[in-house]
Design a protein around this motif. Sequence first.
Motif: not given
Length: 332
Positions: A167-177
């Motif tokens: 399984a794989i996913a993505t999330a945007t960090r508070p700094d935009g990265n």
Amino acid sequence: MVTDSEGAIHRFDACGAVTVGEPVFPHGQPAQYVSVVHTADGRILLATLAGHRVRCVDARTGARVDDRERPWHVRATRLTGAALPDGRTLLLAATDEGLERLDLATGEILPLGAGPVDLYDVTVARLPDGRVLAAGAGYDGDVHRWDAATGERLGPPMPGHSPALRAIATATRPDGNLTIISGDETGALRRWDGATGSPVSAPQRTAAETLTGLTVLTRADNRQVLVGCCDSGLLHQWDPHTGEVLRAPLPVLARADVLQAFLDPAGRPAALVLGENPDDSHGDLIAVRCDLETGVEPDDLLPQTACAVYVDVGRTMLVLGEPDGSLVVRPW
């Protein structure tokens, strides 16, 4: 719910009471997987996988995108769409020979700038520089990154899991990265920088068994939640950036597999999960709708072969692949 035995898509009005338009026939056999594709020109397509073939239809009108049934020459396990800055929309597939890229406008299977690799899952997200990243979970235990538009690898494979990734996913960090989150057959999580491929964290042991699905949900209060399902049939919730456990695991299904998280029409966090019916010795598949705060209601068990959910103009729509071969689209 209206169904038939020839693989028809039925579209319902806003009340979910009557069928609108003529049925559409994607395959004539049950769909194994359904992916919702948001195109660059604002359409919503349903990409259905049956055997080695995929077909796309317009979710709003029921019309086929074209009359061609796209053959994958390899075994595909997951599909996802990628709307590119240049106006193209690609359908990406995780297969046993790597990442397949299909141009939905031309029907062309596009080349990939890398050798074959056995993938189980794939996700897409936009990097801070505007490129669209495709990240794949490899059976070799590595995370793989590509530029979705060009097919070129973004750096070497990223090792860090000894067993296979599922399984794989993505999330945007508070700094935009962007952060890539991978999950393996031992239930371990690991986080990576999406742009550089550098590890953000060491492998994190969790209470999950084999992780079979990961997705990130943004709640109504803008907090992000990493939701995962596993072979033991539990739903887990973590902070995607720290790994902190946010809630005790919720029991859903035996061997939960396909997972989507979203906000229901009331704005509550919810999940749609496909897996084996715990009350059926034959291992038949069912879908369940789960409130991520309270759990599954007994009347939400839905015998299915595939499922998906999407939001269209404020309405939450449910896509259900029926055992008789029909595909039904209805309001949540």
